[in-house]
Design a protein around this motif. Structure first.
Motif, PDB file in Angstrom:
ATOM      1  N   CYS A  99       0.836  -1.198   0.000  1.00  0.00           N
ATOM      2  CA  CYS A  99       0.000   0.000   0.000  1.00  0.00           C
ATOM      3  C   CYS A  99       0.874   1.252   0.000  1.00  0.00           C
ATOM      4  O   CYS A  99       0.611   2.213  -0.713  1.00  0.00           O
ATOM      5  CB  CYS A  99      -0.930  -0.025   1.214  1.00  0.00           C
TER       6      CYS A  99
ATOM      7  N   TYR B 239       2.364   1.832  -3.369  1.00  0.00           N
ATOM      8  CA  TYR B 239       1.349   2.376  -4.274  1.00  0.00           C
ATOM      9  C   TYR B 239       1.182   3.879  -4.037  1.00  0.00           C
ATOM     10  O   TYR B 239       1.133   4.664  -4.978  1.00  0.00           O
ATOM     11  CB  TYR B 239       0.010   1.662  -4.082  1.00  0.00           C
ATOM     12  N   ILE B 240       1.147   4.294  -2.780  1.00  0.00           N
ATOM     13  CA  ILE B 240       0.999   5.716  -2.448  1.00  0.00           C
ATOM     14  C   ILE B 240       2.206   6.499  -2.960  1.00  0.00           C
ATOM     15  O   ILE B 240       2.057   7.579  -3.532  1.00  0.00           O
ATOM     16  CB  ILE B 240       0.815   5.908  -0.930  1.00  0.00           C
ATOM     17  N   GLN B 241       3.401   5.956  -2.767  1.00  0.00           N
ATOM     18  CA  GLN B 241       4.607   6.633  -3.238  1.00  0.00           C
ATOM     19  C   GLN B 241       4.598   6.775  -4.761  1.00  0.00           C
ATOM     20  O   GLN B 241       4.916   7.837  -5.295  1.00  0.00           O
ATOM     21  CB  GLN B 241       5.855   5.870  -2.796  1.00  0.00           C
ATOM     22  N   MET B 242       4.258   5.719  -5.458  1.00  0.00           N
ATOM     23  CA  MET B 242       4.231   5.760  -6.920  1.00  0.00           C
ATOM     24  C   MET B 242       3.151   6.725  -7.403  1.00  0.00           C
ATOM     25  O   MET B 242       3.350   7.463  -8.366  1.00  0.00           O
ATOM     26  CB  MET B 242       4.005   4.367  -7.508  1.00  0.00           C
ATOM     27  N   ASN B 243       2.026   6.737  -6.728  1.00  0.00           N
ATOM     28  CA  ASN B 243       0.951   7.637  -7.103  1.00  0.00           C
ATOM     29  C   ASN B 243       1.380   9.097  -6.882  1.00  0.00           C
ATOM     30  O   ASN B 243       1.105   9.959  -7.710  1.00  0.00           O
ATOM     31  CB  ASN B 243      -0.312   7.317  -6.304  1.00  0.00           C
ATOM     32  N   ALA B 244       2.073   9.361  -5.776  1.00  0.00           N
ATOM     33  CA  ALA B 244       2.550  10.720  -5.497  1.00  0.00           C
ATOM     34  C   ALA B 244       3.589  11.133  -6.535  1.00  0.00           C
ATOM     35  O   ALA B 244       3.570  12.279  -7.010  1.00  0.00           O
ATOM     36  CB  ALA B 244       3.138  10.788  -4.091  1.00  0.00           C
TER      37      ALA B 244
ATOM     38  N   ARG C 129       3.875   9.985  -9.634  1.00  0.00           N
ATOM     39  CA  ARG C 129       3.156  10.160 -10.901  1.00  0.00           C
ATOM     40  C   ARG C 129       2.410  11.500 -10.903  1.00  0.00           C
ATOM     41  O   ARG C 129       2.431  12.230 -11.893  1.00  0.00           O
ATOM     42  CB  ARG C 129       2.173   9.007 -11.100  1.00  0.00           C
ATOM     43  N   THR C 130       1.799  11.844  -9.781  1.00  0.00           N
ATOM     44  CA  THR C 130       1.080  13.105  -9.672  1.00  0.00           C
ATOM     45  C   THR C 130       2.033  14.283  -9.820  1.00  0.00           C
ATOM     46  O   THR C 130       1.736  15.254 -10.512  1.00  0.00           O
ATOM     47  CB  THR C 130       0.340  13.183  -8.313  1.00  0.00           C
TER      48      THR C 130
ATOM     49  N   LYS D 222       3.244  14.799 -13.445  1.00  0.00           N
ATOM     50  CA  LYS D 222       2.220  15.366 -14.315  1.00  0.00           C
ATOM     51  C   LYS D 222       1.719  16.731 -13.844  1.00  0.00           C
ATOM     52  O   LYS D 222       0.888  17.341 -14.504  1.00  0.00           O
ATOM     53  CB  LYS D 222       1.046  14.400 -14.417  1.00  0.00           C
TER      54      LYS D 222
END
Length: 119
Positions: free
Chosen positions: A11, A14-19, A21-22, A25
């Motif tokens: 989890c 996932y949060i690190q990768m999402n941050a 990616r955000t 972009k």
């Protein structure tokens, strides 16, 4: 069954990768001039820091004054532009500090760092 520790780790990844990616972009991410402009401007700061080791007689007061004015203008720009460009603000604040120090060395206000000459 997945252990709670493994579940937490996946989890968190996932949060690190999402941050990441955000951020990539985002309007100030590494695909914009809001990122690469300040990165390139750190060269000014580096040059001023390297020049600290040179004698004050080599300092150009006109150029140093221009660099001070330039950094002041771009600090204001970095603060006023939307979204605010904190990286550019930090870069020009550092450059302003370095250039004012250089100007002080040229004017003789700041000692040249000659320590221990008295014996």
């Amino acid at each position: 069954l997945i252990s709670p520790e493994k579940k937490y780790t996946s989890c968190w990844k996932y949060i690190q990768m999402n941050a990441l990616r955000t951020w990539i972009k985002s309007p100030t991410g590494p695909t914009t001039t809001h990122f690469w402009g300040p990165v390139a401007n750190w060269g000014f700061v580096g040059a001023a820091l390297i020049d600290i080791n040179k004698p004050p007689s080599l300092i150009s007061p006109k150029m140093t004054t221009v660099m001070c004015a330039y950094s002041l203008l771009f600090m204001r720009f970095a603060w006023m532009v939307q979204p605010r460009n904190y990286l550019l603000l930090a870069c020009h604040a550092a450059n302003e500090t370095a250039q004012i120090y250089q100007l002080g060395r040229w004017a003789g206000v700041v000692p040249d760092g000659a320590k221990g000459e008295g014996g």
